[in-house]
Structure formats: C-alpha cells, structure tokens
Write an enzyme that holds these catalytic residues in place. Structure first.
Site, PDB file in Angstrom:
ATOM      1  N   GLY A  44      81.618  12.382  11.109  1.00 17.57           N
ATOM      2  CA  GLY A  44      80.518  11.971  11.988  1.00 17.57           C
ATOM      3  C   GLY A  44      80.505  10.530  12.444  1.00 17.57           C
ATOM      4  O   GLY A  44      80.017  10.230  13.520  1.00 17.57           O
ATOM      5  N   ASP A 100      76.946   7.835  10.572  1.00 13.61           N
ATOM      6  CA  ASP A 100      76.195   8.268  11.751  1.00 13.61           C
ATOM      7  C   ASP A 100      74.745   8.588  11.384  1.00 13.61           C
ATOM      8  O   ASP A 100      73.823   8.181  12.071  1.00 13.61           O
ATOM      9  CB  ASP A 100      76.868   9.469  12.428  1.00 13.61           C
ATOM     10  CG  ASP A 100      77.137  10.609  11.464  1.00 13.61           C
ATOM     11  OD1 ASP A 100      77.171  10.381  10.227  1.00 13.61           O
ATOM     12  OD2 ASP A 100      77.321  11.754  11.919  1.00 13.61           O
ATOM     13  N   ASP A 103      70.470  11.503   5.915  1.00 16.00           N
ATOM     14  CA  ASP A 103      69.540  12.630   5.947  1.00 16.00           C
ATOM     15  C   ASP A 103      68.868  12.709   4.569  1.00 16.00           C
ATOM     16  O   ASP A 103      67.867  12.028   4.323  1.00 16.00           O
ATOM     17  CB  ASP A 103      70.372  13.873   6.302  1.00 16.00           C
ATOM     18  CG  ASP A 103      69.541  15.112   6.526  1.00 16.00           C
ATOM     19  OD1 ASP A 103      68.327  15.087   6.313  1.00 16.00           O
ATOM     20  OD2 ASP A 103      70.115  16.153   6.913  1.00 16.00           O
ATOM     21  N   THR A 104      69.424  13.452   3.636  1.00 14.51           N
ATOM     22  CA  THR A 104      68.854  13.470   2.280  1.00 14.51           C
ATOM     23  C   THR A 104      69.144  12.167   1.538  1.00 14.51           C
ATOM     24  O   THR A 104      68.465  11.823   0.580  1.00 14.51           O
ATOM     25  CB  THR A 104      69.441  14.621   1.450  1.00 14.51           C
ATOM     26  OG1 THR A 104      70.850  14.396   1.273  1.00 14.51           O
ATOM     27  CG2 THR A 104      69.211  15.966   2.121  1.00 14.51           C
ATOM     28  N   LEU A 108      75.225   8.814   1.165  1.00 12.18           N
ATOM     29  CA  LEU A 108      75.273   7.349   1.120  1.00 12.18           C
ATOM     30  C   LEU A 108      75.109   6.846  -0.318  1.00 12.18           C
ATOM     31  O   LEU A 108      75.790   5.901  -0.735  1.00 12.18           O
ATOM     32  CB  LEU A 108      74.195   6.761   2.036  1.00 12.18           C
ATOM     33  CG  LEU A 108      74.311   5.263   2.280  1.00 12.18           C
ATOM     34  CD1 LEU A 108      75.659   4.894   2.884  1.00 12.18           C
ATOM     35  CD2 LEU A 108      73.183   4.777   3.178  1.00 12.18           C
ATOM     36  N   LYS A 131      66.680  10.014   8.872  1.00 11.65           N
ATOM     37  CA  LYS A 131      65.504  10.893   8.894  1.00 11.65           C
ATOM     38  C   LYS A 131      64.693  10.635   7.633  1.00 11.65           C
ATOM     39  O   LYS A 131      64.967  11.213   6.586  1.00 11.65           O
ATOM     40  CB  LYS A 131      65.947  12.359   8.877  1.00 11.65           C
ATOM     41  CG  LYS A 131      66.616  12.863  10.125  1.00 11.65           C
ATOM     42  CD  LYS A 131      66.969  14.333   9.903  1.00 11.65           C
ATOM     43  CE  LYS A 131      67.666  14.924  11.087  1.00 11.65           C
ATOM     44  NZ  LYS A 131      68.120  16.303  10.813  1.00 11.65           N
TER      45      LYS A 131
HETATM   46  C1  PRP Z   1      76.719  14.173   7.747  1.00 15.10           C
HETATM   47  C2  PRP Z   1      76.746  12.683   8.005  1.00 15.10           C
HETATM   48  C3  PRP Z   1      76.622  12.085   6.647  1.00 15.10           C
HETATM   49  C4  PRP Z   1      75.875  13.136   5.856  1.00 15.10           C
HETATM   50  C5  PRP Z   1      74.480  12.674   5.622  1.00 15.10           C
HETATM   51  O1  PRP Z   1      77.996  14.611   7.485  1.00 15.10           O
HETATM   52  O2  PRP Z   1      77.906  12.284   8.671  1.00 15.10           O
HETATM   53  O3  PRP Z   1      77.896  11.812   6.069  1.00 15.10           O
HETATM   54  O4  PRP Z   1      75.874  14.334   6.627  1.00 15.10           O
HETATM   55  O5  PRP Z   1      73.732  13.658   4.944  1.00 15.10           O
HETATM   56  P1  PRP Z   1      72.956  13.369   3.601  1.00 15.10           P
HETATM   57  O6  PRP Z   1      72.183  12.094   3.776  1.00 15.10           O
HETATM   58  O7  PRP Z   1      72.041  14.572   3.484  1.00 15.10           O
HETATM   59  O8  PRP Z   1      73.931  13.297   2.491  1.00 15.10           O
HETATM   60  P2  PRP Z   1      78.393  16.160   7.495  1.00 15.10           P
HETATM   61  O9  PRP Z   1      78.357  16.681   6.088  1.00 15.10           O
HETATM   62  O10 PRP Z   1      77.555  16.878   8.493  1.00 15.10           O
HETATM   63  O11 PRP Z   1      79.900  16.143   7.930  1.00 15.10           O
HETATM   64  P3  PRP Z   1      80.544  15.613   9.291  1.00 15.10           P
HETATM   65  O12 PRP Z   1      80.257  14.138   9.356  1.00 15.10           O
HETATM   66  O13 PRP Z   1      81.990  15.906   9.139  1.00 15.10           O
HETATM   67  O14 PRP Z   1      79.896  16.366  10.436  1.00 15.10           O
END
Ligand code: PRP
Length: 177
Positions: A44, A100, A103-104, A108, A131
């Site tokens: 991402g 990018d 989320d949860t 990170l 978020k």
């Molecule tokens: C997304 C994004 C973050 C992660 C954040 O990656 O790039 O690395 O989710 O989510 P979190 O805060 O809930 O842990 P994703 O798993 O969708 O993979 P991608 O980047 O390959 O699309």
C-alpha cells in the site's frame, strides 16, 4: 464495460498539498541528518512513499518491508508476520516508517517494535491516512496526512481486492454486505 469510479473523499489537489506540507516538515526536522531511511510497507505505501520521497529536500534512501496478517482481514486478531525484510541494517540510522493507512494500528505497532529492536538512531512514523474509530492498539503517528471516518477507502496505494490502488485521489467504495 468501464468501472464506476469511487466517489471522492480526498481530492488529488488536497493530497498533493498535504504531501508537500509533510515533506516540508520532515525535511526541516531531519535537516541535520545525512541519510534518512524511508521504510515503505508493501504494497500500500508505494505511491505515497514515492510522492513523499521525491519532495524531500534532504538526503534520503528507500527500503521496503512486506507484512501479512494471519487470517482474513476482517477477523484478524492483530497477529502480524514479516514476509519481506529490509535489505539494509538500520542500526545507528535514522528511520521513518511510511504507511498508506493506519487502521487497527496492529501493523504499525508491530513495525515499531520490530524496528526499534534493531537500535536505529531514531525511529518515527508517517501515514497518509488514519481511521481513529477503528483503532485497537496504540501506535504513534508522528506525521499524519488525514483522519478519515470508518469507510472503505481506495486510491493512492489503497485497494479494494487489488482494484483502484493507482487512483490519484482517495475514494470511497461500498462493498456489498
Ligand atoms: C494495509 C495498510 C497497512 C495495514 C494497516 O495493508 O497498508 O499496512 O493495512 O492496517 P492495520 O492498522 O489494521 O494493521 P494491507 O494488509 O491491506 O496490505 P496491502 O498494503 O498489500 O494492500
């Protein structure tokens, strides 16, 4: 048949302005640093990282990691594993993790733990969007682009089943169900 484009949540112009602002702040904060290592998280981050890296006015280099969550993304308990590690040794280096989306927060939080253990000179984080309503664990974001509501967003690296990653704006999709 052409795909319907997602509705705009954050426009291309707003994103460009924000990336400029973040790049100015980061360049000022790291003006004494001779090599800032930007760590992108695949997949991402690749578009935001490319835009940000090209606007920085300080010496910088780029490396990547890839992570995966166990189980499917809607039911994950936050267990994260590394599937691609950095090429470089970051011990004694200044590191900025570039995401990018936060989320949860599990991804990170895991990254910061894993990278801090390698004893970089400094470790900070940057995310294009977060978020706050979805946060499950604390994860420090030192440089943040935008806070967004709990909707499914695509574009600027974010995907919906691999679609819309390269959209130049951040849009909203409404997955059925
Ligand atoms: C997304 C994004 C973050 C992660 C954040 O990656 O790039 O690395 O989710 O989510 P979190 O805060 O809930 O842990 P994703 O798993 O969708 O993979 P991608 O980047 O390959 O699309």
């Amino acid at each position: 048949m052409p795909e319907t484009l997602p509705e705009v949540l954050i426009s291309e112009e707003q994103i460009k302005a924000k990336v400029d602002e973040l790049a100015r702040r980061i360049s000022a904060d790291y003006r004494e640093v001779d090599d800032l290592i930007l760590v992108g998280v695949l997949k991402g981050s690749f578009i935001f990282l490319a835009d940000l890296a090209r606007r920085l006015t300080i010496p910088r280099s780029v490396d990547f990691m890839a992570l995966s969550t166990y189980g499917d993304s809607t039911t994950t308990d936050g267990a994260v594993r590394m599937i691609l590690d950095l090429r470089r040794n970051i011990s004694g280096k200044h590191v900025l993790v570039v995401e990018d989306i936060v989320d949860t927060g599990h991804t990170l939080a895991y990254l910061v733990r894993a990278l801090a253990a390698r004893q970089p000179a400094s470790l900070k984080t940057c995310a294009l969007v977060q978020k706050p309503d979805r946060r499950e664990v604390y994860a420090q974001i030192d440089y943040l682009g935008f806070e967004i509501p709990d909707v499914w967003v695509v574009g600027c690296g974010l995907d919906w089943a691999e679609k819309f990653r390269t959209l130049p704006y951040i849009g909203v999709v409404h997955p059925e169900g």
